[in-house]
Design a protein around this motif. Structure first.
Motif, PDB file in Angstrom:
ATOM      1  N   TYR A 249     -10.847  -4.760   5.262  1.00  0.00           N
ATOM      2  CA  TYR A 249     -10.115  -5.368   4.156  1.00  0.00           C
ATOM      3  C   TYR A 249     -11.069  -6.121   3.232  1.00  0.00           C
ATOM      4  O   TYR A 249     -11.037  -5.956   1.996  1.00  0.00           O
ATOM      5  CB  TYR A 249      -9.049  -6.325   4.697  1.00  0.00           C
TER       6      TYR A 249
ATOM      7  N   GLU B 258      -5.896   1.900   6.808  1.00  0.00           N
ATOM      8  CA  GLU B 258      -6.820   2.957   7.228  1.00  0.00           C
ATOM      9  C   GLU B 258      -7.242   2.800   8.685  1.00  0.00           C
ATOM     10  O   GLU B 258      -7.245   3.761   9.455  1.00  0.00           O
ATOM     11  CB  GLU B 258      -8.049   2.963   6.316  1.00  0.00           C
TER      12      GLU B 258
ATOM     13  N   GLN C 158      -5.882  -3.875  -3.141  1.00  0.00           N
ATOM     14  CA  GLN C 158      -6.629  -2.674  -2.773  1.00  0.00           C
ATOM     15  C   GLN C 158      -7.267  -2.844  -1.405  1.00  0.00           C
ATOM     16  O   GLN C 158      -7.359  -1.896  -0.625  1.00  0.00           O
ATOM     17  CB  GLN C 158      -7.698  -2.370  -3.828  1.00  0.00           C
TER      18      GLN C 158
ATOM     19  N   ALA D 195      -7.576   5.903  -0.809  1.00  0.00           N
ATOM     20  CA  ALA D 195      -7.379   5.740   0.633  1.00  0.00           C
ATOM     21  C   ALA D 195      -7.487   7.079   1.351  1.00  0.00           C
ATOM     22  O   ALA D 195      -8.088   7.167   2.436  1.00  0.00           O
ATOM     23  CB  ALA D 195      -6.018   5.099   0.903  1.00  0.00           C
TER      24      ALA D 195
ATOM     25  N   LEU E 141     -10.151   7.858   4.085  1.00  0.00           N
ATOM     26  CA  LEU E 141      -9.696   8.300   5.403  1.00  0.00           C
ATOM     27  C   LEU E 141     -10.271   9.659   5.766  1.00  0.00           C
ATOM     28  O   LEU E 141     -10.484   9.956   6.941  1.00  0.00           O
ATOM     29  CB  LEU E 141      -8.170   8.367   5.437  1.00  0.00           C
TER      30      LEU E 141
ATOM     31  N   THR F 144       0.830  -1.204   0.000  1.00  0.00           N
ATOM     32  CA  THR F 144       0.000   0.000   0.000  1.00  0.00           C
ATOM     33  C   THR F 144       0.867   1.259   0.000  1.00  0.00           C
ATOM     34  O   THR F 144       1.095   1.854  -1.048  1.00  0.00           O
ATOM     35  CB  THR F 144      -0.941  -0.011   1.222  1.00  0.00           C
TER      36      THR F 144
ATOM     37  N   TRP G  91      -5.519  -1.643   1.814  1.00  0.00           N
ATOM     38  CA  TRP G  91      -5.629  -0.262   2.275  1.00  0.00           C
ATOM     39  C   TRP G  91      -6.589  -0.158   3.455  1.00  0.00           C
ATOM     40  O   TRP G  91      -6.459   0.736   4.297  1.00  0.00           O
ATOM     41  CB  TRP G  91      -6.102   0.646   1.140  1.00  0.00           C
ATOM     42  N   GLY G  92      -7.562  -1.062   3.538  1.00  0.00           N
ATOM     43  CA  GLY G  92      -8.491  -1.056   4.661  1.00  0.00           C
ATOM     44  C   GLY G  92      -7.792  -1.297   5.984  1.00  0.00           C
ATOM     45  O   GLY G  92      -8.135  -0.690   7.009  1.00  0.00           O
TER      46      GLY G  92
ATOM     47  N   ALA H  33     -16.263   3.310   2.786  1.00  0.00           N
ATOM     48  CA  ALA H  33     -14.946   3.251   2.151  1.00  0.00           C
ATOM     49  C   ALA H  33     -14.948   2.411   0.870  1.00  0.00           C
ATOM     50  O   ALA H  33     -14.308   2.794  -0.119  1.00  0.00           O
ATOM     51  CB  ALA H  33     -13.904   2.726   3.137  1.00  0.00           C
TER      52      ALA H  33
ATOM     53  N   HIS I 110     -13.197   3.252  -2.819  1.00  0.00           N
ATOM     54  CA  HIS I 110     -12.175   2.366  -3.381  1.00  0.00           C
ATOM     55  C   HIS I 110     -12.630   1.722  -4.686  1.00  0.00           C
ATOM     56  O   HIS I 110     -11.797   1.279  -5.480  1.00  0.00           O
ATOM     57  CB  HIS I 110     -11.796   1.296  -2.362  1.00  0.00           C
TER      58      HIS I 110
ATOM     59  N   ILE J 146     -13.479  -3.809   1.057  1.00  0.00           N
ATOM     60  CA  ILE J 146     -12.838  -3.153  -0.083  1.00  0.00           C
ATOM     61  C   ILE J 146     -12.508  -4.172  -1.170  1.00  0.00           C
ATOM     62  O   ILE J 146     -12.699  -3.920  -2.367  1.00  0.00           O
ATOM     63  CB  ILE J 146     -11.589  -2.388   0.374  1.00  0.00           C
TER      64      ILE J 146
END
Length: 444
Positions: free
Chosen positions: A106, A299, A292, A63, A67, A42, A295-296, A277, A281, A109
């Motif tokens: 995770y 975050e 991708q 992200a 966020l 990430t 990124w969760g 989110a 995404h 997303i």
């Protein structure tokens, strides 16, 4: 209070916490054992400038925009509300909920990117409504979620943000909250009418800078009061397990005030399970759903594990807060008590920027949910005008009223989304195994 009892009652807490624990087990503790790899895939890839997927915005912009909806008021005002309502022990339950929330976010997303589609304008669009319809074949859940998202964009994504900003500006500068609301509405309007690309350009600049400045200020306060930190941590842990006022047995445990308010504010802070989110995404230039999805994890770590922790400790060690305070005003007083008058101005400005970025991100979520419901973009201008009006109205509203509305809308989004994510756990697990296997082969 019946609404709040529903949100923070045993059934919902078990449902939400259980989903995070289930995914943690199903994915083999991905957020714990693969954290260095997650960081490389990430943040590391962002510095290397790699993406390679189709989308409207970069993975980092996605992200940052996601966020934007979580950082700031959830950390600054939400933590204060949790401590006031549930005691210092609420911070502990925010910590614990964040560890398992990482796996849940995770998966959300990942599924959003897996089942995203292309709209009539050639844009990549995703979110829970698409994995509910395409992955589960359940249009009912998709409509439920999309409708809840449109409404939530006015509550948790809008009025709660402007309310915190209005409090902060009034406490620090004496500016009436109503005036702050009008200024914010004008500023956010400039970004709204530029679409997701303009929103992403704003958030990728605002969010990292303000987050670093806020964390730096909090660490400075903690450094000034380093002797009080061990006592504050002991108080958090002791209060978290003080269930003398609760009824005996398991359900007495989960209805303890610190658990209830810690988990509820944790949900608002990191938004895991809510499904907002994944909508953002879904527009990312993602070359892999699993990558991708990582990124969760990042975050939630940055939002709750890090920022909520430093805010909670500042509230407990600074000694600047006064009885009767709540929300952003309480956090403002805590920083001011430790750092002087200048801290109030800094924090008020930080909250204003965070709130503006958050409202920009949530406006995109609301628009895409509305687009899914109506099948067109004709209602977009009406939605945007209503959204800007809600910013002005929310700034002057009552703290408890705005947070109560936000909590209710959190519930309305989370229930259908978590049901869908649990039912699609097989898909998420297969995608994760395939990605890790492919990455392992590539490194080998």
């Amino acid at each position: 209070m019946r609404i709040l009892d529903l949100l923070t009652g045993p059934a919902f807490l078990l449902f939400l916490a259980g989903a995070g624990i289930f995914y943690t087990i199903r994915l083999g503790g991905l957020q714990f054992f693969r954290f260095p790899q997650i960081w490389r895939e990430t943040i590391g890839r962002s510095f290397r400038g790699k993406s390679g997927g189709k989308g409207t915005i970069s993975p980092f912009q996605a992200a940052a925009t996601a966020l934007a909806g979580a950082l700031g008021t959830g950390n600054i005002a939400g933590v204060a509300t949790a401590v006031v309502s549930g005691g210092p022990g609420a911070v502990f339950w925010m910590w614990l909920s964040s560890l398992f929330s990482m796996a849940l976010k995770y998966a959300e997303i990942l599924l959003s990117v897996k089942f995203r589609t292309v709209n009539s304008r050639g844009e990549q669009v995703g979110g829970p409504m698409y994995y509910m319809e395409k992955g589960l074949g359940c249009r009912f859940l998709a409509v439920w979620f999309a409708l809840s998202s449109v409404l939530a964009s006015f509550g948790v994504g809008n009025m709660a943000q402007s309310n915190a900003a209005g409090q902060a500006a009034e406490a620090a500068f004496g500016i009436p909250a109503a005036v702050t609301g009008l200024v914010l509405a004008a500023a956010v309007g400039l970004a709204l009418f530029g679409g997701i690309r303009r929103i992403a350009r704003w958030t990728e600049r605002i969010v990292p800078v303000m987050a670093l400045l806020y964390i730096g200020a909090a660490l400075w306060v903690l450094a000034l009061h380093w002797r009080e930190i061990p006592g504050a941590v002991r108080l958090i842990v002791a209060d978290a397990f003080d269930f003398r006022s609760a009824a005996g047995g398991f359900f007495g445990f989960v209805t303890a005030r610190s658990v209830r308010f810690g988990v509820a504010r944790g949900v608002f802070s990191n938004e895991a399970g809510m499904g907002s989110a994944p909508i953002v995404h879904g527009a990312a230039e993602a070359d892999s759903p699993a990558r991708q999805g990582m990124w969760g994890v990042v975050e939630v770590f940055l939002d709750t594990t890090l920022m909520c922790s430093v805010t909670g400790l500042v509230l407990l060690v600074s000694g600047g807060a006064r009885p009767g305070m709540d929300g952003a005003a309480l956090t403002l007083a805590a920083f001011q008590g430790a750092m002087g008058e200048g801290a109030a101005a800094f924090l008020a400005v930080a909250i204003l920027f965070f709130a503006a970025a958050s409202m920009m991100g949530w406006s995109y979520c609301g628009e895409k949910a509305l687009e899914y419901l109506t099948g067109s973009r004709r209602m977009r201008s009406v939605y945007r005008l209503c959204y800007l009006a809600a910013i002005a109205a929310g700034a002057a509203g009552s703290v408890q009223g705005v947070w109560l509305l936000s909590d209710l809308l959190n519930l309305a989004m989370a229930v259908p989304n978590v049901i869908a994510v649990l039912l699609l756990s097989g898909t998420a697990a297969r995608e994760t195994r395939a990605f890790l296997k492919e990455e392992g082969r590539g490194r080998g």
